[in-house]
Each structure stands twice: as C-alpha cells, then as structure tokens.
Motif scaffolding. Structure first.
Motif, PDB file in Angstrom:
ATOM      1  N   GLY A 173      11.806   9.431   0.762  1.00  0.00           N
ATOM      2  CA  GLY A 173      13.095   8.958   0.244  1.00  0.00           C
ATOM      3  C   GLY A 173      13.232   7.448   0.333  1.00  0.00           C
ATOM      4  O   GLY A 173      14.338   6.927   0.508  1.00  0.00           O
ATOM      5  N   GLY A 174      12.129   6.727   0.261  1.00  0.00           N
ATOM      6  CA  GLY A 174      12.166   5.258   0.223  1.00  0.00           C
ATOM      7  C   GLY A 174      12.041   4.611   1.600  1.00  0.00           C
ATOM      8  O   GLY A 174      11.850   3.409   1.709  1.00  0.00           O
ATOM      9  N   ALA A 175      12.140   5.438   2.693  1.00  0.00           N
ATOM     10  CA  ALA A 175      12.083   4.838   4.038  1.00  0.00           C
ATOM     11  C   ALA A 175      10.817   5.301   4.745  1.00  0.00           C
ATOM     12  O   ALA A 175      10.848   6.101   5.673  1.00  0.00           O
ATOM     13  CB  ALA A 175      13.307   5.248   4.839  1.00  0.00           C
ATOM     14  N   ALA A 176       9.680   4.804   4.286  1.00  0.00           N
ATOM     15  CA  ALA A 176       8.410   5.342   4.784  1.00  0.00           C
ATOM     16  C   ALA A 176       7.865   4.618   6.011  1.00  0.00           C
ATOM     17  O   ALA A 176       6.916   5.058   6.604  1.00  0.00           O
ATOM     18  CB  ALA A 176       7.376   5.308   3.669  1.00  0.00           C
ATOM     19  N   ASN A 177       8.476   3.523   6.438  1.00  0.00           N
ATOM     20  CA  ASN A 177       7.957   2.736   7.576  1.00  0.00           C
ATOM     21  C   ASN A 177       6.464   2.410   7.344  1.00  0.00           C
ATOM     22  O   ASN A 177       5.581   2.879   8.051  1.00  0.00           O
ATOM     23  CB  ASN A 177       8.148   3.513   8.879  1.00  0.00           C
ATOM     24  N   VAL A 178       6.232   1.595   6.327  1.00  0.00           N
ATOM     25  CA  VAL A 178       4.862   1.368   5.846  1.00  0.00           C
ATOM     26  C   VAL A 178       4.191   0.226   6.613  1.00  0.00           C
ATOM     27  O   VAL A 178       4.766  -0.857   6.760  1.00  0.00           O
ATOM     28  CB  VAL A 178       4.887   1.017   4.338  1.00  0.00           C
ATOM     29  N   LEU A 179       2.967   0.479   7.065  1.00  0.00           N
ATOM     30  CA  LEU A 179       2.142  -0.589   7.644  1.00  0.00           C
ATOM     31  C   LEU A 179       1.180  -1.038   6.542  1.00  0.00           C
ATOM     32  O   LEU A 179       0.276  -0.292   6.163  1.00  0.00           O
ATOM     33  CB  LEU A 179       1.360  -0.050   8.855  1.00  0.00           C
ATOM     34  N   GLY A 180       1.386  -2.230   6.028  1.00  0.00           N
ATOM     35  CA  GLY A 180       0.562  -2.706   4.900  1.00  0.00           C
ATOM     36  C   GLY A 180      -0.904  -2.847   5.289  1.00  0.00           C
ATOM     37  O   GLY A 180      -1.203  -3.041   6.472  1.00  0.00           O
ATOM     38  N   PRO A 181      -1.805  -2.796   4.301  1.00  0.00           N
ATOM     39  CA  PRO A 181      -3.218  -2.986   4.624  1.00  0.00           C
ATOM     40  C   PRO A 181      -3.383  -4.359   5.305  1.00  0.00           C
ATOM     41  O   PRO A 181      -2.834  -5.345   4.814  1.00  0.00           O
ATOM     42  CB  PRO A 181      -3.917  -2.981   3.252  1.00  0.00           C
ATOM     43  N   ASP A 182      -4.067  -4.413   6.415  1.00  0.00           N
ATOM     44  CA  ASP A 182      -4.316  -5.652   7.176  1.00  0.00           C
ATOM     45  C   ASP A 182      -3.102  -6.228   7.905  1.00  0.00           C
ATOM     46  O   ASP A 182      -3.197  -7.293   8.521  1.00  0.00           O
ATOM     47  CB  ASP A 182      -4.898  -6.770   6.274  1.00  0.00           C
ATOM     48  N   ALA A 183      -1.937  -5.563   7.817  1.00  0.00           N
ATOM     49  CA  ALA A 183      -0.754  -6.103   8.513  1.00  0.00           C
ATOM     50  C   ALA A 183      -0.737  -5.608   9.959  1.00  0.00           C
ATOM     51  O   ALA A 183      -1.306  -4.568  10.274  1.00  0.00           O
ATOM     52  CB  ALA A 183       0.517  -5.674   7.796  1.00  0.00           C
ATOM     53  N   LYS A 184      -0.054  -6.389  10.819  1.00  0.00           N
ATOM     54  CA  LYS A 184       0.024  -6.003  12.237  1.00  0.00           C
ATOM     55  C   LYS A 184       1.313  -5.259  12.524  1.00  0.00           C
ATOM     56  O   LYS A 184       1.393  -4.473  13.457  1.00  0.00           O
ATOM     57  CB  LYS A 184      -0.043  -7.262  13.104  1.00  0.00           C
ATOM     58  N   THR A 185       2.368  -5.575  11.718  1.00  0.00           N
ATOM     59  CA  THR A 185       3.658  -4.918  11.944  1.00  0.00           C
ATOM     60  C   THR A 185       4.085  -4.178  10.682  1.00  0.00           C
ATOM     61  O   THR A 185       3.745  -4.616   9.571  1.00  0.00           O
ATOM     62  CB  THR A 185       4.756  -5.963  12.277  1.00  0.00           C
ATOM     63  N   PRO A 186       4.833  -3.066  10.834  1.00  0.00           N
ATOM     64  CA  PRO A 186       5.272  -2.337   9.648  1.00  0.00           C
ATOM     65  C   PRO A 186       6.355  -3.103   8.913  1.00  0.00           C
ATOM     66  O   PRO A 186       6.908  -4.076   9.427  1.00  0.00           O
ATOM     67  CB  PRO A 186       5.842  -1.021  10.204  1.00  0.00           C
ATOM     68  N   ASP A 187       6.621  -2.644   7.701  1.00  0.00           N
ATOM     69  CA  ASP A 187       7.751  -3.150   6.938  1.00  0.00           C
ATOM     70  C   ASP A 187       7.581  -4.569   6.411  1.00  0.00           C
ATOM     71  O   ASP A 187       8.549  -5.321   6.330  1.00  0.00           O
ATOM     72  CB  ASP A 187       9.005  -3.119   7.842  1.00  0.00           C
ATOM     73  N   THR A 188       6.370  -4.962   6.125  1.00  0.00           N
ATOM     74  CA  THR A 188       6.166  -6.329   5.624  1.00  0.00           C
ATOM     75  C   THR A 188       5.929  -6.350   4.109  1.00  0.00           C
ATOM     76  O   THR A 188       5.776  -7.424   3.529  1.00  0.00           O
ATOM     77  CB  THR A 188       4.951  -7.001   6.302  1.00  0.00           C
ATOM     78  N   LEU A 189       5.855  -5.167   3.495  1.00  0.00           N
ATOM     79  CA  LEU A 189       5.604  -5.149   2.045  1.00  0.00           C
ATOM     80  C   LEU A 189       6.922  -5.281   1.279  1.00  0.00           C
ATOM     81  O   LEU A 189       7.932  -4.684   1.653  1.00  0.00           O
ATOM     82  CB  LEU A 189       4.914  -3.842   1.629  1.00  0.00           C
ATOM     83  N   THR A 190       6.880  -6.064   0.220  1.00  0.00           N
ATOM     84  CA  THR A 190       8.085  -6.236  -0.597  1.00  0.00           C
ATOM     85  C   THR A 190       8.289  -4.991  -1.468  1.00  0.00           C
ATOM     86  O   THR A 190       7.397  -4.156  -1.597  1.00  0.00           O
ATOM     87  CB  THR A 190       7.944  -7.436  -1.550  1.00  0.00           C
ATOM     88  N   GLU A 191       9.434  -4.912  -2.083  1.00  0.00           N
ATOM     89  CA  GLU A 191       9.689  -3.879  -3.094  1.00  0.00           C
ATOM     90  C   GLU A 191       8.673  -4.063  -4.214  1.00  0.00           C
ATOM     91  O   GLU A 191       8.299  -5.203  -4.519  1.00  0.00           O
ATOM     92  CB  GLU A 191      11.083  -4.090  -3.706  1.00  0.00           C
ATOM     93  N   PRO A 192       8.224  -2.957  -4.853  1.00  0.00           N
ATOM     94  CA  PRO A 192       7.305  -3.158  -5.989  1.00  0.00           C
ATOM     95  C   PRO A 192       7.993  -3.903  -7.125  1.00  0.00           C
ATOM     96  O   PRO A 192       9.151  -3.646  -7.416  1.00  0.00           O
ATOM     97  CB  PRO A 192       6.951  -1.729  -6.408  1.00  0.00           C
ATOM     98  N   ARG A 193       7.271  -4.881  -7.656  1.00  0.00           N
ATOM     99  CA  ARG A 193       7.834  -5.656  -8.766  1.00  0.00           C
ATOM    100  C   ARG A 193       6.959  -5.480  -9.990  1.00  0.00           C
ATOM    101  O   ARG A 193       5.724  -5.474  -9.868  1.00  0.00           O
ATOM    102  CB  ARG A 193       7.896  -7.139  -8.402  1.00  0.00           C
ATOM    103  N   GLU A 194       7.617  -5.360 -11.116  1.00  0.00           N
ATOM    104  CA  GLU A 194       6.859  -5.195 -12.353  1.00  0.00           C
ATOM    105  C   GLU A 194       6.127  -6.496 -12.632  1.00  0.00           C
ATOM    106  O   GLU A 194       6.719  -7.566 -12.590  1.00  0.00           O
ATOM    107  CB  GLU A 194       7.819  -4.890 -13.493  1.00  0.00           C
ATOM    108  N   PHE A 195       4.864  -6.408 -12.869  1.00  0.00           N
ATOM    109  CA  PHE A 195       4.076  -7.597 -13.090  1.00  0.00           C
ATOM    110  C   PHE A 195       3.531  -7.520 -14.491  1.00  0.00           C
ATOM    111  O   PHE A 195       2.606  -6.760 -14.749  1.00  0.00           O
ATOM    112  CB  PHE A 195       2.935  -7.624 -12.070  1.00  0.00           C
ATOM    113  N   ASN A 196       4.142  -8.222 -15.377  1.00  0.00           N
ATOM    114  CA  ASN A 196       3.686  -8.111 -16.755  1.00  0.00           C
ATOM    115  C   ASN A 196       2.634  -9.168 -17.009  1.00  0.00           C
ATOM    116  O   ASN A 196       2.917 -10.359 -16.930  1.00  0.00           O
ATOM    117  CB  ASN A 196       4.863  -8.299 -17.697  1.00  0.00           C
TER     118      ASN A 196
END
Ligand code: GAP
Length: 538
Positions: A173-196
C-alpha cells in the motif's frame, strides 16, 4: 583520455556548454577548430554516400545499381509520428533517485524481498538490481543492514517471493520501508518520476496538453514521413536511399564520456528502400560499405570492430543488425562503444506510419490495440506502398538503416588521431611531440603558411600565397615566434602541411612543404602549390 579532453579545450575543439554558468550536463559546444572538424566529418559522409554515388554503375559488393538523395526535415514533427514509431511508449521510463547514494535507477529494474530480523525488529524491503544470483545479493544486503555476519543467515526471516519495487509498493500500500540498492538506511528512494527521454515542448502560446510536441530523438522518422513525397516528386525508383544529417535530442539519464552520450547530438542517417526479396543482400552491402568507410577515414586496426547482433539482441522488427564499434580510451580495456548501427528493419517503419503502432505477435507484426479494440496509436492511413511500373508489382519496401552519430564519429577520429612521438625541436634537441594524425580530408586546417622571418620580402610573398590558397582550402597564416614552435602548434591541431617562405623563395620562387607525419620537407615551386596540395589532400 584526460590528455585528449585537455587538448580539445586548450586548442578550441570542444567546450562544455554554458561553461561560464557552471556548465550543463550532456551538452557540448564545438569551438573554432571543432566546428571545422565536425563539418569535415559530415561533408565526407555526405559526399561519399550521396554526392559522389554513381547510380549508373554497380558499386563493389552491391546487388545492383541504386540511387541516393537527401532531405532536411524539421526537428519538431507531428506528435503522432513518435506514437506510431514506438518512441513515445518506449522512451517513457519511471525512475527513482537515491538521496543517500545519489544513484538513479529504473523503477521497475529494482528487485527485492521483504525481510524481518529479530533485532532490531524491523520489516524492510531489501533491494538489489538483477544479478545472476539475486537472492545471494539480497542476503548480503540484508546481513549488512542488520549488522549480522554470514553465519547468522538463519536469523533473517524472508517473506514472500522476490518481486519488483513497483509490485512491492502496491502490495504494501505504498509504505514498503524500502532499503535502496547500496543504501545504508531505508527510505532514501524518491517517488518514481516519469522520465521522458524525448524532450517535450509546446506549440503555440496556450501551452495545453494537446499542444505538446517533442524534439526529435532521431532523424530517421522525418525520412519515413516523407517517403511518399519523395516518390511523388522525383523519378527515383526502388532501390534508393534517402539521407539526412541533423540534430537529435534525447534526455539521456546518464550523459557521460565527453560527447559520447550527449543530450543534444547530430546523426547522419540513411534509410534505404528496397524490394523485400533483395533486402538481405542490401543489408550485407550497407553493413560492409559503412565499415569500410571508417577504415578509409583513418579508423584502422584493432580499435575498430564490426559486431553482428545475436538473435536475442535484435529489435522485434529486425532481421539483422550490426554495430560498428570503436574502442574509445575512456572505456575499460576490451570494451567497445557504438559508432553506428546498421539495421535491417523490414517493412516495420512504413507499415507503422500507414497502420499505426505495431507490436510483434508470434512471428507477425500486428497493430497494437487498446482493451476496447481500438488502435493504441492510429497511423496516417496514407498509402506508403510502392508501385513498380516495370514489374507491375505493388509492395511495401523493406528498409536498411545505416544510422551514424556525427559526434561519436568526430570523437573517435579525435581519439584515433592523438599521437605522441619524439621529434627534434628548433635547436635539434629531441623533444616530445603531441600531434593529431587526422586523415587530410578531416583535418580542420589543411595547410599553414609561414614566412621564415618577418623581413627580407618574405612576409609579402607568404601573404600572397596565403590569399591564393585560401580561395580553395582552409589555411592558416602565422608569422609569430620561432618557426619550430609554429610547426608544433600546427602539429597539435592536426594540420597536415606547413608551407614556409624562406630566403630561397625570394630568389627562385620555391617554398618548402613539410609533412606533419613524416616531418619531411620538400622544396616545390610556389606556382605548383594549389595542384600539389589538391593531390596530397586527396
Ligand atoms: N534511427 C536509429 C537510431 O537512432 P540509435 O542506435 O539510437 O539508432 C544511432 O542511434 C546513432 O546515433 C548511434 O550509433 C550513435 O552514434 C548516435 N547516438 C545515439 N544516441 C546518442 C547520444 N546520446 N549521444 C551521442 N550520439 C548518440
């Protein structure tokens, strides 16, 4: 590579765009010498592929005679062109940035799995990019995050299956507590942005969504969109090729390696239209012809390669693709970068602009449809088939596309040309010499004219010679500093010949002509200079 980049800036080949304001990533300006070099690359391509092509004789290796012509289309075209060509859908990626590592990832390329550990009691979605053993990479990341050692693997409680980040966000439901690849702390990834990857712009003053247009990401589509116009307005008969040189724009996610991956660049593209029964032979012809061209222009040796794509690498419409690749010095040893792709595109492009966006279903190309059965992107509905009035056959031509980058070719010629040797200086002492060994056709300056000294009538004669040569060639006049230094300055920018007026010129009308590569000086008659230079420049 640093030496080449430094020379490019020092001698005015390439500058970073908007440098006085800190630069703009992915954009480059060509300086006074760079503009000449790149123009020579484009002119050589245009001349060899189009202007000097003789449609009355069969070129070596070709299955028959063919004609060539050119176009110059607009950068902004009808947005439907990009929808039917597939660029609109293909060039839409969602990206996430990591605030901690400053890395950027394709949203759907991030894979992970929920994991729990007793201490600290946290449930995290640990992530990685796909590897040969994704679970092993996740184990490693989770152990690191929880401060555990390899032997503590059983303390990790994995939940569910490995899934993509978008799926994890949906399931949590959008609250996944994500640990980004190579990150040390969770929640450092931004919202997905459309990249045209296509640069958007608006046509007209209102600027509504309907007015959205795109800067072209390739020059090819302008050629397909004009196929019927060219057939109707000329007497060209299939097989023929249409060429175009011009700017293309891609909002590259990671522009890098000098001009190799830029956001604004120039392409030199040919769309070659032929009968389907002959397209395999034409593909082989263009692949070999284009490879031979780079060799003729000076990219020889083991740094250049022709690489045929394997079946899994081919685009869905392609029956054959080869890349011409160069071992740029900024790449790791053994790696090559693409200079040009030669693709057999079948009837994909002309059909797309007739019918609408196509997708592969089994072995067939079919119209992509929405759930309601309507075409996803509607084509022009115009008839882009070709009628052969000799054979009385109507067919959709197949396309062979040799698509080259003018900036990448220019960069490869620069890298290949960069040479260091030892040569005697003006006092006869051996000194390190940096020179650019350009093919004479590509060299920005073809010849430099020097008076040996600024007296005894030499400057007057040298100025006259300079004026005569300038009518035909790109030449440079220099009377400053010792003549040895002047030679070195010309070597460093790749000038193939230096012409010196000396005491003997005043007496017998001869000058010396010095060769950049051999350093040999010959004495020739001043009156023969135009003829001599024409011959030597090829
Ligand atoms: N119409 C086919 C097409 O555009 P591509 O492989 O995407 O194919 C063709 O591009 C050539 O354009 C490449 O081989 C390369 O030389 C040049 N090119 C593509 N993207 C570039 C970029 N971001 N910067 C510089 N050159 C680029």
């Amino acid at each position: 590579m640093e030496n080449i980049v430094a020379l490019c800036k020092r001698r005015g080949f390439l500058f970073q765009s908007s440098e006085i304001y800190g630069g703009l990533n992915g954009f480059w300006d060509y300086g006074p010498l760079g503009v000449l070099l790149k123009r020579n690359v484009k002119d050589a391509w245009w001349n060899d592929m189009i202007m000097s092509h003789n449609e009355l004789v069969i070129s070596g290796g070709a299955p028959g005679t063919y004609e060539m012509t050119g176009l110059d289309c607009t950068i902004i075209m009808h947005p439907q062109i990009w929808k039917c060509s597939g660029h609109y859908d293909l060039f839409h990626d969602f990206m996430v940035d990591c605030r901690e590592t400053k890395k950027r990832y394709r949203y759907d390329h991030i894979l992970g799995r929920f994991v729990l550990a007793a201490s600290p009691a946290t449930r995290v979605f640990v992530t990685t990019l796909e590897t040969e053993n994704t679970q092993a990479a996740l184990d490693e990341a989770a152990l690191k995050f929880f401060g555990l050692r390899k032997k503590d693997l059983d303390k990790l409680q994995w939940e569910g299956e490995i899934m993509s980040l978008p799926d994890a966000m949906r399931s949590a439901g959008g609250a996944a507590n994500v640990l980004g690849p190579d990150a040390k702390t969770p929640d450092t990834l931004t919202e997905p942005r459309e990249f045209n990857l296509m640069f958007k712009t608006t046509i007209g003053a209102l600027g509504t969504e309907e007015d959205t247009a795109f800067l072209r990401p390739e020059t090819a589509q302008g050629i397909f969109a004009n196929f019927k116009n060219v057939c109707d307005s000329t007497r060209l008969r299939v097989p023929f090729g249409i060429a175009q040189v011009g700017k293309s724009f891609r909002n590259e996610i990671t522009p890098r390696n000098f001009t190799f991956r830029s956001r604004e660049f120039e392409q030199m593209e040919i769309e070659f239209f032929c009968h389907p029964s002959q397209s395999a032979q034409w593909y082989a012809y263009w692949r070999d012809r284009r490879f031979a061209w780079y060799i003729e222009m000076g990219l020889a040796g083991e740094r250049l390669q022709l690489r045929e794509h394997g079946a899994t690498e081919l685009s869905h419409y392609s029956c054959g693709t080869a890349d011409i690749e160069y071992q740029f010095p900024f790449l790791p040893p053994g790696e090559f970068g693409e200079l040009e792709g030669i693709a057999h595109r079948g009837d994909f492009d002309l059909r797309s602009h007739m019918e609408g966006k196509l997708v592969k279903e089994g072995c067939e190309l079919v119209l992509e449809k929405l759930p309601n059965g309507q075409p996803k992107h509607r084509g022009s509905g115009k008839d882009l088939t070709y009628y052969d009035d000799l054979t009385k056959e109507r067919f959709t031509p197949h396309v062979i596309e040799p698509s080259a980058g003018a900036d990448r070719a220019t960069l490869a010629f620069l890298c290949e040309a960069y040479q260091v040797d030892t040569a005697p200086d003006e006092k006869g002492q051996p000194q390190e010499r940096v020179y650019l060994k350009f093919h004479p056709r590509l060299a920005p300056i073809k010849a430099a004219v020097f008076p040996l000294v600024k007296k005894d009538g030499m400057p007057e004669i040298a100025t006259e010679i300079y004026g005569e040569l300038k009518k035909q060639f790109s030449v440079f006049y220099d009377d400053k500093s010792a003549v040895g230094r002047r030679y070195r300055r010309q070597d460093e920018i790749g000038t193939p010949f230096c012409i010196t007026v000396d005491g003997q010129t005043v007496q017998d009308g001869t000058v010396t002509i010095r060769d950049r590569d051999t350093l040999k000086q010959e004495r020739i008659k001043r009156d023969d200079l135009v003829k001599e230079l024409s011959q030597r420049l090829g």
